[in-house]
Design a protein around this motif. Structure first.
Motif, PDB file in Angstrom:
ATOM      1  N   GLU A   1      -7.105 -20.471   5.555  1.00  0.00           N
ATOM      2  CA  GLU A   1      -7.510 -19.840   4.791  1.00  0.00           C
ATOM      3  C   GLU A   1      -6.806 -17.840   6.660  1.00  0.00           C
ATOM      4  N   THR A   2      -7.431 -19.011   7.533  1.00  0.00           N
ATOM      5  CA  THR A   2      -6.626 -18.171   8.322  1.00  0.00           C
ATOM      6  C   THR A   2      -5.099 -18.113   9.119  1.00  0.00           C
ATOM      7  N   VAL A   3      -4.650 -18.739   8.619  1.00  0.00           N
ATOM      8  CA  VAL A   3      -2.812 -18.961   8.528  1.00  0.00           C
ATOM      9  C   VAL A   3      -2.458 -17.944   7.594  1.00  0.00           C
ATOM     10  N   ASP A   4      -3.441 -17.995   6.154  1.00  0.00           N
ATOM     11  CA  ASP A   4      -2.763 -17.357   5.468  1.00  0.00           C
ATOM     12  C   ASP A   4      -2.908 -15.747   5.903  1.00  0.00           C
ATOM     13  N   ARG A   5      -4.406 -15.416   6.322  1.00  0.00           N
ATOM     14  CA  ARG A   5      -4.619 -14.419   6.461  1.00  0.00           C
ATOM     15  C   ARG A   5      -3.660 -13.510   7.293  1.00  0.00           C
ATOM     16  N   PHE A   6      -2.890 -14.322   8.376  1.00  0.00           N
ATOM     17  CA  PHE A   6      -2.027 -14.709   9.268  1.00  0.00           C
ATOM     18  C   PHE A   6      -0.945 -14.017   8.621  1.00  0.00           C
ATOM     19  N   ASN A   7      -0.072 -14.808   7.618  1.00  0.00           N
ATOM     20  CA  ASN A   7       1.335 -14.513   6.845  1.00  0.00           C
ATOM     21  C   ASN A   7       1.009 -12.684   5.799  1.00  0.00           C
ATOM     22  N   ALA A   8      -0.198 -12.897   5.614  1.00  0.00           N
ATOM     23  CA  ALA A   8      -0.132 -11.578   4.545  1.00  0.00           C
ATOM     24  C   ALA A   8      -0.075 -10.392   5.477  1.00  0.00           C
ATOM     25  N   VAL A   9      -0.852 -10.511   6.220  1.00  0.00           N
ATOM     26  CA  VAL A   9      -0.677  -9.158   7.177  1.00  0.00           C
ATOM     27  C   VAL A   9       0.287  -8.792   7.676  1.00  0.00           C
ATOM     28  N   MET A  10       1.612  -9.835   7.559  1.00  0.00           N
ATOM     29  CA  MET A  10       2.878 -10.040   8.075  1.00  0.00           C
ATOM     30  C   MET A  10       3.604  -9.516   7.357  1.00  0.00           C
ATOM     31  N   VAL A  11       3.144  -9.745   6.224  1.00  0.00           N
ATOM     32  CA  VAL A  11       3.886  -9.506   4.879  1.00  0.00           C
ATOM     33  C   VAL A  11       4.007  -7.960   4.572  1.00  0.00           C
ATOM     34  N   GLU A  12       2.497  -7.694   4.200  1.00  0.00           N
ATOM     35  CA  GLU A  12       2.052  -6.155   4.716  1.00  0.00           C
ATOM     36  C   GLU A  12       3.121  -5.401   5.625  1.00  0.00           C
ATOM     37  N   TRP A  13       3.003  -5.485   6.417  1.00  0.00           N
ATOM     38  CA  TRP A  13       3.263  -5.204   7.521  1.00  0.00           C
ATOM     39  C   TRP A  13       5.086  -4.917   7.153  1.00  0.00           C
ATOM     40  N   TYR A  14       6.082  -6.118   7.284  1.00  0.00           N
ATOM     41  CA  TYR A  14       7.204  -5.384   6.587  1.00  0.00           C
ATOM     42  C   TYR A  14       7.639  -5.150   5.736  1.00  0.00           C
ATOM     43  N   GLU A  15       6.579  -4.930   4.703  1.00  0.00           N
ATOM     44  CA  GLU A  15       6.654  -4.361   3.182  1.00  0.00           C
ATOM     45  C   GLU A  15       7.020  -2.843   3.853  1.00  0.00           C
ATOM     46  N   ILE A  16       5.264  -2.553   4.184  1.00  0.00           N
ATOM     47  CA  ILE A  16       5.269  -1.266   5.120  1.00  0.00           C
ATOM     48  C   ILE A  16       6.356   0.083   6.209  1.00  0.00           C
ATOM     49  N   ILE A  17       6.676  -1.282   6.975  1.00  0.00           N
ATOM     50  CA  ILE A  17       7.827  -0.463   8.147  1.00  0.00           C
ATOM     51  C   ILE A  17       9.074  -0.304   7.076  1.00  0.00           C
ATOM     52  N   GLN A  18       9.248  -1.493   6.303  1.00  0.00           N
ATOM     53  CA  GLN A  18      11.150  -1.097   4.978  1.00  0.00           C
ATOM     54  C   GLN A  18      10.924   0.075   4.487  1.00  0.00           C
ATOM     55  N   ALA A  19       9.080   0.223   4.300  1.00  0.00           N
ATOM     56  CA  ALA A  19       8.794   1.969   2.984  1.00  0.00           C
ATOM     57  C   ALA A  19       8.930   2.928   3.669  1.00  0.00           C
ATOM     58  N   CYS A  20       8.879   3.114   4.951  1.00  0.00           N
ATOM     59  CA  CYS A  20       8.015   3.982   6.219  1.00  0.00           C
ATOM     60  C   CYS A  20       9.944   4.841   6.306  1.00  0.00           C
ATOM     61  N   GLY A  21       9.730   6.921   6.195  1.00  0.00           N
ATOM     62  CA  GLY A  21      10.548   7.132   7.575  1.00  0.00           C
ATOM     63  C   GLY A  21      10.624   6.931   9.038  1.00  0.00           C
ATOM     64  N   ASP A  22      12.189   7.268   9.433  1.00  0.00           N
ATOM     65  CA  ASP A  22      12.682   7.069  10.393  1.00  0.00           C
ATOM     66  C   ASP A  22      11.101   8.130  11.711  1.00  0.00           C
ATOM     67  N   GLU A  23      10.868   9.515  10.703  1.00  0.00           N
ATOM     68  CA  GLU A  23       9.574  10.383  11.022  1.00  0.00           C
ATOM     69  C   GLU A  23       8.282   9.398  11.599  1.00  0.00           C
ATOM     70  N   LYS A  24       8.054   8.408  10.906  1.00  0.00           N
ATOM     71  CA  LYS A  24       6.671   7.929  11.028  1.00  0.00           C
ATOM     72  C   LYS A  24       6.786   6.848  12.395  1.00  0.00           C
ATOM     73  N   LEU A  25       8.014   6.317  12.523  1.00  0.00           N
ATOM     74  CA  LEU A  25       7.837   5.588  13.704  1.00  0.00           C
ATOM     75  C   LEU A  25       8.090   6.238  15.029  1.00  0.00           C
ATOM     76  N   ASP A  26       8.550   7.488  14.701  1.00  0.00           N
ATOM     77  CA  ASP A  26       8.496   9.281  15.976  1.00  0.00           C
ATOM     78  C   ASP A  26       7.277   9.210  16.155  1.00  0.00           C
ATOM     79  N   GLN A  27       6.486   9.037  15.378  1.00  0.00           N
ATOM     80  CA  GLN A  27       4.691   9.843  15.579  1.00  0.00           C
ATOM     81  C   GLN A  27       4.144   8.871  16.413  1.00  0.00           C
ATOM     82  N   LEU A  28       3.273   9.821  17.408  1.00  0.00           N
ATOM     83  CA  LEU A  28       2.477   8.654  18.274  1.00  0.00           C
ATOM     84  C   LEU A  28       1.254   7.749  17.650  1.00  0.00           C
ATOM     85  N   TYR A  29       1.323   6.331  18.051  1.00  0.00           N
ATOM     86  CA  TYR A  29       0.257   5.538  17.293  1.00  0.00           C
ATOM     87  C   TYR A  29      -1.031   6.201  17.636  1.00  0.00           C
ATOM     88  N   HIS A  30      -1.279   6.429  18.032  1.00  0.00           N
ATOM     89  CA  HIS A  30      -2.617   7.232  18.400  1.00  0.00           C
ATOM     90  C   HIS A  30      -2.689   8.531  19.031  1.00  0.00           C
TER      91      HIS A  30
END
Length: 163
Positions: free
Chosen positions: A92-121
């Motif tokens: 389950e722990t391994v699956d949680r990491f895999n799930a967050v990484m899949v979500e990361w990939y999908e959300i980065i793929q869908a975001c615009g360049d302006e999001k990448l240039d924003q301050l993370y905090h």
């Protein structure tokens, strides 16, 4: 030539499930049993399971920030991120990491360049593109530790990508 976003996406794939110059997370934990995941050479070191807990925590924490979801305050500092937050089973722990990484990939793929240039905090001087690159490097560092632990246990097959 790859765009900035494509470079980050490639870094996330390489640290998650695509072997390249180094072993991916998927290859590093393949076949690891719960007992092997809990093993420590000494109490001064982290186990594989603790490292995966840490990776889950920081990847989810940063993903929440990226999505604008508030995180709970980190009590006890970074050391607490290596501990399990519940009674999850190893897979389950391994699956949680895999799930967050899949979500990361999908959300980065869908975001615009302006999001990448924003301050993370708001209080930071780092953009999301810099933070994501650092997060991928952080993942690679700890995946390397997992491989080293497996070598110390005598359960690493060098045909998996690292001699």
């Amino acid at each position: 030539m790859m765009s900035r976003k494509e470079v980050i996406l490639e870094q996330f794939l390489l640290t998650h499930n695509k072997n390249g110059w180094f072993v991916s997370f998927e290859s590093a934990v393949a076949g690891v049993t719960p007992e092997q995941a809990l093993w420590k050479k000494s109490q001064l070191e982290n186990s594989i399971w603790e490292l995966v807990n840490h990776l889950v925590f920081w990847n989810q924490y940063c993903l929440n920030l990226f999505k604008g979801i508030p995180n709970t305050k980190l009590e006890g500092g970074n050391d607490t991120t290596f501990k399990s937050s519940g009674h999850s089973e190893w897979l389950e722990t391994v699956d949680r990491f895999n799930a967050v990484m899949v979500e990361w990939y999908e959300i980065i793929q869908a975001c615009g360049d302006e999001k990448l240039d924003q301050l993370y905090h708001p209080e930071s001087k780092s953009s999301w593109i810099t933070t994501l690159s650092s997060l991928a490097l952080h993942n690679a560092y700890h995946v390397g530790q997992i491989v080293t632990i497996r070598k110390n246990q005598g359960i690493w097959n060098k045909e998996n990508g690292v001699s």
